[in-house]
Design a protein around this motif. Structure first.
Motif, PDB file in Angstrom:
ATOM      1  N   PHE A   1       0.871  -1.034  -0.157  1.00 25.24           N
ATOM      2  CA  PHE A   1       0.147   0.459   0.142  1.00 25.24           C
ATOM      3  C   PHE A   1       0.011   1.414   0.105  1.00 25.24           C
ATOM      4  O   PHE A   1       0.252   2.215  -0.287  1.00 25.24           O
ATOM      5  CB  PHE A   1      -0.924   0.141   1.214  1.00 25.24           C
ATOM      6  N   PHE A   2       1.907   0.746   0.478  1.00 25.34           N
ATOM      7  CA  PHE A   2       2.696   2.031   0.564  1.00 25.34           C
ATOM      8  C   PHE A   2       2.881   3.742  -0.687  1.00 25.34           C
ATOM      9  O   PHE A   2       2.898   4.729  -0.506  1.00 25.34           O
ATOM     10  CB  PHE A   2       3.876   2.002   1.399  1.00 25.34           C
ATOM     11  N   PRO A   3       3.157   3.144  -1.742  1.00 26.17           N
ATOM     12  CA  PRO A   3       2.907   3.657  -2.941  1.00 26.17           C
ATOM     13  C   PRO A   3       2.107   4.242  -2.977  1.00 26.17           C
ATOM     14  O   PRO A   3       1.995   6.005  -3.988  1.00 26.17           O
ATOM     15  CB  PRO A   3       3.510   3.356  -4.513  1.00 26.17           C
ATOM     16  N   LEU A   4       0.765   3.832  -2.764  1.00 24.88           N
ATOM     17  CA  LEU A   4      -0.425   5.221  -2.666  1.00 24.88           C
ATOM     18  C   LEU A   4      -0.259   5.726  -1.777  1.00 24.88           C
ATOM     19  O   LEU A   4      -0.751   6.909  -2.065  1.00 24.88           O
ATOM     20  CB  LEU A   4      -1.461   3.908  -2.671  1.00 24.88           C
ATOM     21  N   ALA A   5       0.116   5.265  -0.566  1.00 26.02           N
ATOM     22  CA  ALA A   5      -0.035   6.332   1.072  1.00 26.02           C
ATOM     23  C   ALA A   5       0.806   7.235   0.520  1.00 26.02           C
ATOM     24  O   ALA A   5       0.770   8.322   0.869  1.00 26.02           O
ATOM     25  CB  ALA A   5       0.166   5.115   2.048  1.00 26.02           C
ATOM     26  N   LEU A   6       2.047   7.861   0.009  1.00 29.46           N
ATOM     27  CA  LEU A   6       2.832   8.496  -0.467  1.00 29.46           C
ATOM     28  C   LEU A   6       1.714   9.385  -1.396  1.00 29.46           C
ATOM     29  O   LEU A   6       1.853  11.096  -1.156  1.00 29.46           O
ATOM     30  CB  LEU A   6       3.870   8.152  -1.444  1.00 29.46           C
ATOM     31  N   GLN A   7       0.756   8.714  -2.204  1.00 27.36           N
ATOM     32  CA  GLN A   7      -0.235   9.757  -2.478  1.00 27.36           C
ATOM     33  C   GLN A   7      -0.929  10.849  -2.117  1.00 27.36           C
ATOM     34  O   GLN A   7      -1.141  11.665  -2.055  1.00 27.36           O
ATOM     35  CB  GLN A   7      -0.141   9.538  -3.897  1.00 27.36           C
ATOM     36  N   VAL A   8      -1.875   9.883  -1.115  1.00 32.90           N
ATOM     37  CA  VAL A   8      -2.924   9.911  -0.183  1.00 32.90           C
ATOM     38  C   VAL A   8      -1.120  10.556   0.342  1.00 32.90           C
ATOM     39  O   VAL A   8      -2.495  12.327   1.375  1.00 32.90           O
ATOM     40  CB  VAL A   8      -2.974   8.980   0.885  1.00 32.90           C
ATOM     41  N   TRP A   9      -0.818  11.165   1.407  1.00 35.08           N
ATOM     42  CA  TRP A   9       0.015  11.886   2.195  1.00 35.08           C
ATOM     43  C   TRP A   9      -0.210  13.430   1.601  1.00 35.08           C
ATOM     44  O   TRP A   9      -0.380  14.235   1.948  1.00 35.08           O
ATOM     45  CB  TRP A   9       1.324  11.689   2.694  1.00 35.08           C
ATOM     46  N   SER A  10       0.488  13.569   0.723  1.00 34.05           N
ATOM     47  CA  SER A  10       0.628  14.683   0.139  1.00 34.05           C
ATOM     48  C   SER A  10      -1.002  15.376  -0.507  1.00 34.05           C
ATOM     49  O   SER A  10      -0.653  16.463  -0.442  1.00 34.05           O
ATOM     50  CB  SER A  10       1.577  14.200  -2.053  1.00 34.05           C
ATOM     51  N   GLU A  11      -1.350  14.455  -0.763  1.00 34.70           N
ATOM     52  CA  GLU A  11      -2.998  15.162  -1.117  1.00 34.70           C
ATOM     53  C   GLU A  11      -3.850  15.698  -0.114  1.00 34.70           C
ATOM     54  O   GLU A  11      -4.407  16.694   0.065  1.00 34.70           O
ATOM     55  CB  GLU A  11      -4.121  13.854  -1.573  1.00 34.70           C
ATOM     56  N   ALA A  12      -3.151  14.946   1.541  1.00 35.10           N
ATOM     57  CA  ALA A  12      -3.675  14.857   2.326  1.00 35.10           C
ATOM     58  C   ALA A  12      -3.566  16.384   2.964  1.00 35.10           C
ATOM     59  O   ALA A  12      -3.903  17.190   3.571  1.00 35.10           O
ATOM     60  CB  ALA A  12      -2.953  14.299   4.096  1.00 35.10           C
ATOM     61  N   VAL A  13      -2.384  16.990   2.687  1.00 36.39           N
ATOM     62  CA  VAL A  13      -1.849  18.660   2.974  1.00 36.39           C
ATOM     63  C   VAL A  13      -2.655  19.380   1.976  1.00 36.39           C
ATOM     64  O   VAL A  13      -2.436  21.260   2.371  1.00 36.39           O
ATOM     65  CB  VAL A  13      -0.271  19.009   2.922  1.00 36.39           C
ATOM     66  N   LEU A  14      -3.491  19.330   0.945  1.00 31.85           N
ATOM     67  CA  LEU A  14      -3.921  20.314  -0.028  1.00 31.85           C
ATOM     68  C   LEU A  14      -5.279  20.279   0.640  1.00 31.85           C
ATOM     69  O   LEU A  14      -6.468  20.696   0.080  1.00 31.85           O
ATOM     70  CB  LEU A  14      -3.661  19.931  -0.797  1.00 31.85           C
ATOM     71  N   ASP A  15      -5.631  18.697   0.867  1.00 37.42           N
ATOM     72  CA  ASP A  15      -7.383  18.849   1.075  1.00 37.42           C
ATOM     73  C   ASP A  15      -7.931  18.007   1.809  1.00 37.42           C
ATOM     74  O   ASP A  15      -7.240  17.225   2.571  1.00 37.42           O
ATOM     75  CB  ASP A  15      -7.591  17.561  -0.344  1.00 37.42           C
ATOM     76  N   PRO A  16      -8.623  18.927   2.292  1.00 35.42           N
ATOM     77  CA  PRO A  16      -9.046  19.242   4.707  1.00 35.42           C
ATOM     78  C   PRO A  16      -9.306  17.634   4.489  1.00 35.42           C
ATOM     79  O   PRO A  16      -9.983  16.960   5.944  1.00 35.42           O
ATOM     80  CB  PRO A  16     -10.015  19.827   4.996  1.00 35.42           C
ATOM     81  N   ALA A  17     -10.861  17.345   3.505  1.00 35.16           N
ATOM     82  CA  ALA A  17     -11.239  15.736   3.729  1.00 35.16           C
ATOM     83  C   ALA A  17     -10.538  14.600   3.697  1.00 35.16           C
ATOM     84  O   ALA A  17     -10.717  14.021   4.796  1.00 35.16           O
ATOM     85  CB  ALA A  17     -12.646  16.002   2.544  1.00 35.16           C
ATOM     86  N   ILE A  18      -9.156  14.802   2.710  1.00 32.23           N
ATOM     87  CA  ILE A  18      -8.543  14.030   2.506  1.00 32.23           C
ATOM     88  C   ILE A  18      -7.341  13.817   3.759  1.00 32.23           C
ATOM     89  O   ILE A  18      -7.515  12.832   4.393  1.00 32.23           O
ATOM     90  CB  ILE A  18      -6.995  13.668   1.696  1.00 32.23           C
ATOM     91  N   GLY A  19      -6.950  14.849   4.738  1.00 36.37           N
ATOM     92  CA  GLY A  19      -6.636  15.180   5.745  1.00 36.37           C
ATOM     93  C   GLY A  19      -7.360  14.768   6.941  1.00 36.37           C
ATOM     94  O   GLY A  19      -6.299  13.873   7.484  1.00 36.37           O
ATOM     95  N   ALA A  20      -8.436  14.690   7.049  1.00 33.34           N
ATOM     96  CA  ALA A  20      -8.783  14.288   8.349  1.00 33.34           C
ATOM     97  C   ALA A  20      -9.226  12.529   8.010  1.00 33.34           C
ATOM     98  O   ALA A  20      -8.609  11.780   8.704  1.00 33.34           O
ATOM     99  CB  ALA A  20     -10.861  14.870   8.112  1.00 33.34           C
TER     100      ALA A  20
END
Length: 196
Positions: free
Chosen positions: A107-126
């Motif tokens: 899962f880690f390759p996808l997790a990296l993408q999720v992390w980067s979006e988390a700093v831009l998108d509050p919903a993904i950050g949550a």
């Protein structure tokens, strides 16, 4: 009035997993940000209505994927914590889990993408914050038991130590994913030195 056949639970689960598998492929191929719901629908080979029956948005799909993966990891980490292993042996096993997640099926390759979006998108950050809270809990048990065994001092702040121990997990995985180094044995030598 004619009877309408009910869709089996197995069928519903299979369709949901089909959508999630298509989403993983799209996210890994195109990136999280560049993948649209239309891309996911096309990859899944289902109608728009069929996909929206299960997920109303891309964020819901991201949440479902992270719940599934984090859920499996939490179970594995809880089982590891319940073994009551010496601290360094427990961390060795934690890093084995990280290695499994950095591989092609991990899962880690996808997790990296999720992390980067988390700093831009509050919903993904949550979503990320919630998954991290779940993943951090087994490290509280590992730290508490290390104090009980005398591997860590009696005045150890268990909450602070669990945050550090947990941080070693994604820290190691990030380095393995991005630069392929250090190997587990090298990283563990550093952990031993830190916890020494």
């Amino acid at each position: 009035m004619c009877d309408v056949p009910r869709v089996s639970e197995d069928h519903l689960t299979a369709r949901r997993e089909q959508i999630l598998a298509a989403a993983r492929l799209c996210f890994l191929r195109n990136g999280l940000h560049n993948t649209s719901m239309q891309d996911l629908i096309q990859e899944a080979g289902l109608s728009v209505g069929a996909v929206y029956r299960y997920f109303k948005s891309k964020d819901e799909i991201i949440n479902a994927i992270s719940l599934s993966v984090a859920g499996r990891l939490v179970v594995q980490l809880e089982e590891l914590a319940d073994l009551d292993l010496p601290l360094m042996e427990a961390m060795d096993r934690v890093l084995e889990l990280a290695d499994a997640q950095t591989g092609p099926d991990g899962f880690f390759p996808l997790a990296l993408q999720v992390w980067s979006e988390a700093v831009l998108d509050p919903a993904i950050g949550a979503i990320v914050r919630e998954r991290y809270r779940e993943l951090r809990q087994p490290f509280l048990t590992i730290a508490r038991r290390a104090v009980e065994r005398g591997e860590l001092g009696p005045d150890t702040d268990v909450a602070a130590m669990s945050a550090v121990l947990f941080g070693l997990f994604p820290g190691y995985a990030l380095q393995r994913q991005l630069v392929g180094y250090p190997d587990k044995e090298t990283y563990l030598r550093g952990v031993r030195t830190l916890l020494g």
